[in-house]
Enzyme design. Structure first.
Site, PDB file in Angstrom:
ATOM      1  N   LYS A 145      38.928  32.152  44.603  1.00 47.11           N
ATOM      2  CA  LYS A 145      39.733  33.191  44.117  1.00 47.11           C
ATOM      3  C   LYS A 145      40.126  32.836  42.824  1.00 47.11           C
ATOM      4  CE  LYS A 145      44.053  35.771  44.362  1.00 47.11           C
ATOM      5  NZ  LYS A 145      43.740  37.026  44.110  1.00 47.11           N
ATOM      6  N   ASP A 147      41.823  33.756  39.252  1.00 44.22           N
ATOM      7  CA  ASP A 147      42.838  34.598  38.784  1.00 44.22           C
ATOM      8  C   ASP A 147      42.547  34.535  37.070  1.00 44.22           C
ATOM      9  OD1 ASP A 147      45.056  36.228  38.662  1.00 44.22           O
ATOM     10  OD2 ASP A 147      46.268  35.071  40.134  1.00 44.22           O
ATOM     11  N   SER A 179      39.739  38.331  39.683  1.00 40.12           N
ATOM     12  CA  SER A 179      40.660  39.075  39.408  1.00 40.12           C
ATOM     13  C   SER A 179      40.721  40.023  38.127  1.00 40.12           C
ATOM     14  CB  SER A 179      42.036  38.299  39.368  1.00 40.12           C
ATOM     15  OG  SER A 179      42.327  38.035  40.470  1.00 40.12           O
ATOM     16  N   ARG A 204      40.224  42.004  42.534  1.00 36.24           N
ATOM     17  CA  ARG A 204      41.561  42.501  42.484  1.00 36.24           C
ATOM     18  C   ARG A 204      41.499  43.569  41.583  1.00 36.24           C
ATOM     19  NH1 ARG A 204      45.805  39.979  44.091  1.00 36.24           N
ATOM     20  NH2 ARG A 204      46.904  42.043  43.261  1.00 36.24           N
ATOM     21  N   ASP A 208      49.781  42.705  42.193  1.00 34.91           N
ATOM     22  CA  ASP A 208      50.103  41.920  43.622  1.00 34.91           C
ATOM     23  C   ASP A 208      50.866  42.776  44.673  1.00 34.91           C
ATOM     24  OD1 ASP A 208      48.780  39.798  42.519  1.00 34.91           O
ATOM     25  OD2 ASP A 208      50.441  38.705  42.198  1.00 34.91           O
TER      26      ASP A 208
END
Length: 421
Positions: A145, A147, A179, A204, A208
């Site tokens: 993941k 970010d 992200s 994403r 959040d």
């Protein structure tokens, strides 16, 4: 970074190959620490809940021993440094990965495009992308993941494709969650979803999730309002990610928990739990382990659903096409007063003429005698849902088996998510 460096990196982007490594043909399922445990590193004062080797071992044990793995929840995420802090991860990440792999699970890791992570730990700058990808591969990581805190638009434009190329170059198949979209507004023209689908497995798009029903609703509303741009971007190996399942925490009622599970299934969203698997109550466990909801989410066609209607009664209707000529419907009550008797027909929901049956995903009841003109009525609780699996009456044996949840061996009939290594 000077002009020469930018030119060199832009040239490298043109060499980036598509991240088509056979992973995530259905939405990923698993567990992630962030929403529930945040960045709790106070292991001296809170040893059971701090981000540490012990926490991830505990969750791996629960995933492997409590029936989660058999349902498809095989992927786990952790948050930590590129060099693990020795007091919290004394065995190192490679040893933790082996512990997790030995239980038939996969290990995910969090990193950040930029100088620092969102919580201030060391990030991955442009010059560290290759070595960080190699490090993840050497540790046995299965999912990254990535970010974007502490990075600017140019660094993101360069860094996200470069990480895709670097992960491919390691030779280890790793799922790649980007992200990038959320940092540039989540929508075209700022986001090229065709390109994004070539370099990332999922991404994403929006803010959040927090532990509240308002947060869930705001995410659903944004995805629905922008579904014409977002829905076509999703499919096998490329998924929109509305963020984690918060079922089993503190902010949702039982009805709201069913609503999140149903809507995430309709949206073909990743089913990544963020909760304390050691202390789930029976209602949360039952919702998260609902085999029909999981089967709908994991449907191999991989078509993301859409919001069909917003009724004046404050009931919304969502629809998703599925394999075997089946479909899923979710009737969501946005009311806050009392249970509401909802009246409609399949014809009003654009179903063709024919005979249908429907299986109620959360009650297990079967609705028979449906055709396009049949009026049906049911009660929906405030902030709750009714979810139907709808199929033609002359369904195949496989389709009919999907509703026999009490006796069905689901692995034999529903493609179950696995990251193929």
């Amino acid at each position: 970074m000077g002009p020469l460096a930018v030119t060199q990196l832009l040239a490298l982007i043109s060499l980036t190959v598509a991240l088509d490594n056979g992973l995530l043909k259905t939405p990923p399922m698993g567990w992630m620490a962030w929403e529930r445990f945040r960045c709790d590193i106070a292991c001296k004062d809170d040893p059971k809940n701090c981000i540490s080797e012990g926490l991830f071992r505990d969750m791996a044990d629960r995933l492997s021993e409590d029936g989660w793995k058999e349902l498809g929840y095989e992927l786990r995420d952790k948050q930590g440094r590129l060099q693990p802090e020795p007091s919290r991860f004394p065995g190192g990440i490679a040893k933790l990965a082996k512990y997790i792999h030995d239980r038939g699970l996969k290990l995910g890791i969090y990193a950040d495009m930029g100088t620092h992570t969102c919580m201030g730990y060391p990030g991955t700058t442009l010059d560290k992308i290759d070595i960080d990808a190699q490090t993840f591969a050497s540790w046995g990581v299965d999912y990254l993941k990535f970010d974007g805190c502490s990075s600017n638009a140019v660094e993101q434009m360069l860094g996200y494709p470069l990480m895709s190329k670097a992960l491919n170059a390691t030779g280890r198949p790793m799922a790649y969650s980007c992200s990038w979209p959320v940092y540039v507004g989540g929508l075209p023209p700022n986001v090229n979803y065709t390109f994004l689908g070539d370099i990332c497995h999922l991404w994403r798009n929006y803010y959040d999730i927090q532990d509240s029903w308002d947060s869930v609703l705001s995410i659903v509303e944004w995805f629905s309002n922008n579904q014409d741009d977002l829905q076509p971007a999703a499919g096998p190996g490329r998924w929109n990610d509305p963020d984690m399942l918060i079922i089993g925490n503190f902010g949702l009622s039982v009805d709201q928990a069913r609503s999140q599970m149903a809507l995430w299934a309709i949206m073909a969203a990743p089913l990544i739990m963020s909760n304390d698997l050691r202390n789930l109550d029976n209602s949360a466990r039952t919702i998260l382990q609902n085999k029909m909801a999981i089967a709908i989410n994991q449907d191999p066609m991989g078509i993301q659903g859409r919001r069909l209607l917003q009724e004046k009664s404050h009931v919304e209707v969502y629809w998703r096409p599925l394999s075997q000529l089946a479909s899923a419907l979710v009737f969501l009550s946005r009311r806050t007063d009392m249970p509401y008797l909802y009246h409609s027909s399949l014809g009003k929901l654009s179903y063709d003429a024919g005979n249908y049956e429907a299986y109620d995903v959360f009650t297990g009841a079967t609705v028979t005698g449906l055709n396009a003109t049949t009026e049906f009525t049911f009660s929906i609780n405030p902030s709750g849902v009714v979810m139907w699996y709808v199929y033609p009456k002359k369904a195949s044996k496989q389709t009919k088996m999907l509703r026999k949840t009490s006796k069905l061996t689901w692995q034999k009939t529903v493609p179950r998510h696995r990251i193929v290594l």
